[in-house]
Enzyme design. Sequence first.
Site, PDB file in Angstrom:
ATOM      1  N   ARG A  21       0.673  -1.218  -0.078  1.00  0.00           N
ATOM      2  CA  ARG A  21      -0.159  -0.054  -0.064  1.00  0.00           C
ATOM      3  C   ARG A  21       0.857   1.263   0.143  1.00  0.00           C
ATOM      4  O   ARG A  21       0.544   2.135  -0.779  1.00  0.00           O
ATOM      5  CB  ARG A  21      -1.096  -0.075   1.116  1.00  0.00           C
ATOM      6  CG  ARG A  21      -1.879  -0.902   1.072  1.00  0.00           C
ATOM      7  CD  ARG A  21      -2.916  -1.047   2.396  1.00  0.00           C
ATOM      8  NE  ARG A  21      -2.065  -1.449   3.460  1.00  0.00           N
ATOM      9  CZ  ARG A  21      -2.451  -1.207   4.727  1.00  0.00           C
ATOM     10  NH1 ARG A  21      -3.518  -0.636   5.041  1.00  0.00           N
ATOM     11  NH2 ARG A  21      -1.600  -1.389   5.815  1.00  0.00           N
ATOM     12  N   ASN A  39      -6.150  -2.845   2.087  1.00  0.00           N
ATOM     13  CA  ASN A  39      -5.968  -3.982   2.301  1.00  0.00           C
ATOM     14  C   ASN A  39      -7.456  -4.768   2.309  1.00  0.00           C
ATOM     15  O   ASN A  39      -8.458  -4.273   3.014  1.00  0.00           O
ATOM     16  CB  ASN A  39      -5.359  -4.592   3.438  1.00  0.00           C
ATOM     17  CG  ASN A  39      -3.762  -4.369   3.432  1.00  0.00           C
ATOM     18  OD1 ASN A  39      -3.255  -4.380   2.146  1.00  0.00           O
ATOM     19  ND2 ASN A  39      -3.161  -4.441   4.603  1.00  0.00           N
TER      20      ASN A  39
END
Length: 92
Positions: A21, A39
């Site tokens: 990320r 996520n």
Amino acid sequence: MATRTRAHVFVSGTVQGVYYRANTRDTAEEMGVDGWVKNLDDGRVEAVFEGSKDAVEGMVEWCYTGSPAADVEDVTVEYEEPRGGDGFEIRY
């Protein structure tokens, strides 16, 4: 001005706990792409990229490699109508 496009992406493999990320956010900011990344409970990463066609395509291509510690198995892309946006964020 280049035409804006929007890609909704799902990335599977070893993509959580490997800074995927953060690297996605950093790369998107470098490429001038708006959107977000997060996520999912099933172990995948979901992201939306919006910007110029070339920049969005670059981000989609980047997803196949991702962060240095990631092991990407699959990338699924759905193209959508642009919705506008400003900046790129990590969602939780």
